[in-house]
Design a protein around this motif. Structure first.
Motif, PDB file in Angstrom:
ATOM      1  N   GLY A 155      -2.054 -11.076  -1.301  1.00 16.01           N
ATOM      2  CA  GLY A 155      -0.965 -10.576  -0.444  1.00 16.01           C
ATOM      3  C   GLY A 155      -1.445  -9.250   0.448  1.00 16.01           C
ATOM      4  N   THR A 156      -0.538  -9.046   1.562  1.00 17.73           N
ATOM      5  CA  THR A 156      -0.884  -7.850   2.299  1.00 17.73           C
ATOM      6  C   THR A 156       0.079  -6.681   2.175  1.00 17.73           C
ATOM      7  OG1 THR A 156       0.252  -8.944   4.050  1.00 17.73           O
ATOM      8  CG2 THR A 156      -2.033  -9.225   3.827  1.00 17.73           C
ATOM      9  N   LYS A 157       0.954  -6.927   1.325  1.00 17.04           N
ATOM     10  CA  LYS A 157       2.113  -5.934   0.915  1.00 17.04           C
ATOM     11  C   LYS A 157       2.558  -6.038  -0.503  1.00 17.04           C
ATOM     12  CE  LYS A 157       5.110  -5.478   4.563  1.00 17.04           C
ATOM     13  NZ  LYS A 157       6.395  -5.773   5.383  1.00 17.04           N
ATOM     14  N   VAL A 158       2.835  -4.734  -0.922  1.00 18.99           N
ATOM     15  CA  VAL A 158       3.167  -4.588  -2.412  1.00 18.99           C
ATOM     16  C   VAL A 158       4.599  -4.039  -2.585  1.00 18.99           C
ATOM     17  CG1 VAL A 158       2.820  -3.543  -4.731  1.00 18.99           C
ATOM     18  CG2 VAL A 158       0.672  -4.582  -3.497  1.00 18.99           C
ATOM     19  N   PHE A 159       5.565  -4.783  -3.013  1.00 19.65           N
ATOM     20  CA  PHE A 159       6.947  -4.265  -3.093  1.00 19.65           C
ATOM     21  C   PHE A 159       7.338  -3.317  -4.257  1.00 19.65           C
ATOM     22  CE2 PHE A 159       6.811  -8.057  -0.767  1.00 19.65           C
ATOM     23  CZ  PHE A 159       7.238  -7.856   0.548  1.00 19.65           C
ATOM     24  N   GLY A 160       8.043  -2.305  -4.113  1.00 22.72           N
ATOM     25  CA  GLY A 160       8.548  -1.856  -5.256  1.00 22.72           C
ATOM     26  C   GLY A 160       7.635  -0.269  -5.809  1.00 22.72           C
ATOM     27  N   PRO A 161       7.791   0.130  -6.763  1.00 27.91           N
ATOM     28  CA  PRO A 161       7.093   1.318  -7.258  1.00 27.91           C
ATOM     29  C   PRO A 161       5.915   0.827  -7.836  1.00 27.91           C
ATOM     30  CG  PRO A 161       8.907   1.325  -8.627  1.00 27.91           C
ATOM     31  CD  PRO A 161       9.111   0.253  -7.402  1.00 27.91           C
ATOM     32  N   VAL A 162       4.754   1.346  -7.736  1.00 29.20           N
ATOM     33  CA  VAL A 162       3.557   1.433  -8.356  1.00 29.20           C
ATOM     34  C   VAL A 162       2.852   2.522  -9.039  1.00 29.20           C
ATOM     35  CG1 VAL A 162       1.131   0.544  -8.212  1.00 29.20           C
ATOM     36  CG2 VAL A 162       2.964  -0.627  -6.879  1.00 29.20           C
ATOM     37  N   PRO A 163       2.654   2.558 -10.293  1.00 29.19           N
ATOM     38  CA  PRO A 163       2.015   3.744 -10.956  1.00 29.19           C
ATOM     39  C   PRO A 163       0.943   4.149 -10.524  1.00 29.19           C
ATOM     40  CG  PRO A 163       1.887   1.884 -12.714  1.00 29.19           C
ATOM     41  CD  PRO A 163       2.484   1.242 -11.244  1.00 29.19           C
ATOM     42  N   HIS A 164       0.664   5.417 -10.438  1.00 30.70           N
ATOM     43  CA  HIS A 164      -0.654   6.054  -9.944  1.00 30.70           C
ATOM     44  C   HIS A 164      -1.771   5.698 -11.002  1.00 30.70           C
ATOM     45  CE1 HIS A 164      -0.658   9.635 -12.682  1.00 30.70           C
ATOM     46  NE2 HIS A 164       0.468   9.576 -12.383  1.00 30.70           N
ATOM     47  N   LEU A 175      -2.878   0.442  -4.493  1.00 31.99           N
ATOM     48  CA  LEU A 175      -2.094   1.324  -4.311  1.00 31.99           C
ATOM     49  C   LEU A 175      -2.112   1.674  -2.820  1.00 31.99           C
ATOM     50  CD1 LEU A 175      -3.708   3.838  -6.973  1.00 31.99           C
ATOM     51  CD2 LEU A 175      -1.517   2.891  -6.625  1.00 31.99           C
ATOM     52  N   SER A 176      -3.219   1.078  -2.198  1.00 34.00           N
ATOM     53  CA  SER A 176      -3.007   1.278  -0.318  1.00 34.00           C
ATOM     54  C   SER A 176      -2.028   0.392   0.178  1.00 34.00           C
ATOM     55  CB  SER A 176      -4.349   1.131  -0.048  1.00 34.00           C
ATOM     56  OG  SER A 176      -4.869  -0.045  -0.040  1.00 34.00           O
ATOM     57  N   LEU A 177      -1.722  -0.544  -0.699  1.00 36.34           N
ATOM     58  CA  LEU A 177      -0.828  -1.486   0.005  1.00 36.34           C
ATOM     59  C   LEU A 177       0.609  -1.295  -0.702  1.00 36.34           C
ATOM     60  CD1 LEU A 177      -2.774  -4.899  -0.465  1.00 36.34           C
ATOM     61  CD2 LEU A 177      -2.501  -3.707   1.666  1.00 36.34           C
ATOM     62  N   ALA A 178       0.765  -0.670  -1.616  1.00 42.78           N
ATOM     63  CA  ALA A 178       1.932  -0.267  -2.186  1.00 42.78           C
ATOM     64  C   ALA A 178       2.933   0.450  -1.310  1.00 42.78           C
ATOM     65  CB  ALA A 178       1.920   0.642  -3.617  1.00 42.78           C
ATOM     66  N   GLN A 179       4.182   0.373  -1.188  1.00 43.10           N
ATOM     67  CA  GLN A 179       5.237   1.148  -0.602  1.00 43.10           C
ATOM     68  C   GLN A 179       5.551   2.648  -1.207  1.00 43.10           C
ATOM     69  OE1 GLN A 179       8.352  -1.580  -0.129  1.00 43.10           O
ATOM     70  NE2 GLN A 179       7.658  -2.547   1.682  1.00 43.10           N
ATOM     71  N   HIS A 180       5.525   2.562  -2.418  1.00 44.60           N
ATOM     72  CA  HIS A 180       5.944   3.683  -3.214  1.00 44.60           C
ATOM     73  C   HIS A 180       4.979   3.754  -4.280  1.00 44.60           C
ATOM     74  CE1 HIS A 180       8.257   6.978  -4.878  1.00 44.60           C
ATOM     75  NE2 HIS A 180       8.328   6.378  -5.845  1.00 44.60           N
ATOM     76  N   ILE A 181       4.463   5.144  -4.645  1.00 46.91           N
ATOM     77  CA  ILE A 181       3.495   5.198  -5.757  1.00 46.91           C
ATOM     78  C   ILE A 181       4.134   6.243  -6.695  1.00 46.91           C
ATOM     79  CG2 ILE A 181       1.347   6.241  -6.511  1.00 46.91           C
ATOM     80  CD1 ILE A 181       0.101   5.633  -3.920  1.00 46.91           C
ATOM     81  N   ALA A 182       4.382   5.842  -7.866  1.00 46.95           N
ATOM     82  CA  ALA A 182       5.371   6.458  -9.051  1.00 46.95           C
ATOM     83  C   ALA A 182       4.222   7.438  -9.714  1.00 46.95           C
ATOM     84  CB  ALA A 182       5.927   5.469 -10.044  1.00 46.95           C
TER      85      ALA A 182
END
Length: 182
Positions: A155-164, A175-182
């Motif tokens: 995919g080209t987009k990641v929804f929701g938080p993603v841990p660092h 991580l670069s596609l994620a909207q929010h990095i937790a």
């Protein structure tokens, strides 16, 4: 030093919960003055439960293993997958591990179809994971991002938080596609 646990809900808000030891009168201390642990949506479970309930909660939050159902959080077309095999470790997969999965639900017209066998990287896990600073992170659900054999996201987009922690596992593209990095 007070033990602190960090929990992430699906929106990506960071919630901290401090546990206090029982005093001489047997009562527990309050969890913050502003009531930050009382989540109105009810997605998070309280950490101060009876011993029986906390034991059951620990039994539910285990590794991602064979036949575990996971939510897909990218726009590849799949909605839900079932884990076939964790590629690392005998017990199962944790945050940042790669799994082999079968697509159980898919959107019509997506890049992946129902029944297709795909690779995925676990980006959210209900099982808690310790961080270097002593805090622990856990999510409400188990979620995965679908990748190809080379490890590049479909995919080209990641929804929701993603841990660092994915940066340590060499999943910088996710991580670069994620909207929010937790």
């Amino acid at each position: 030093m007070d033990p602190t646990k960090v929990m992430m809900n699906n929106v990506g808000r960071r919630l901290q919960e401090q546990t206090y030891l029982a005093g001489e009168d047997g009562k527990h201390g309050e969890d913050g003055e502003d009531g930050e642990n009382n989540v109105s949506s009810g997605m998070l479970r309280s950490q101060q439960e009876t011993p029986c309930n906390s034991f059951l909660a620990q039994q539910i939050r285990t590794f991602i293993q064979m036949r575990s159902n996971l939510k897909v959080v990218d726009n590849s077309g799949a909605k839900r997958v079932m884990c076939i095999q964790a590629l690392k470790g005998k017990k199962g997969a944790r945050l940042g591990d790669t799994i082999v999965a079968s697509v159980k639900e898919a959107q019509p017209g997506g890049k992946v179809k129902k029944g297709q066998v795909v690779y995925g990287v676990v980006v959210r896990a209900a099982m808690q994971k310790g961080r270097c600073d002593g805090s622990e992170v856990k999510f409400d659900d188990n979620a995965v991002v679908l990748v190809n054999k080379q490890g590049e996201p479909i995919g080209t987009k990641v929804f929701g938080p993603v841990p660092h922690e994915l940066r340590k596992k060499k999943h910088v593209k996710i991580l670069s596609l994620a909207q929010h990095i937790a």
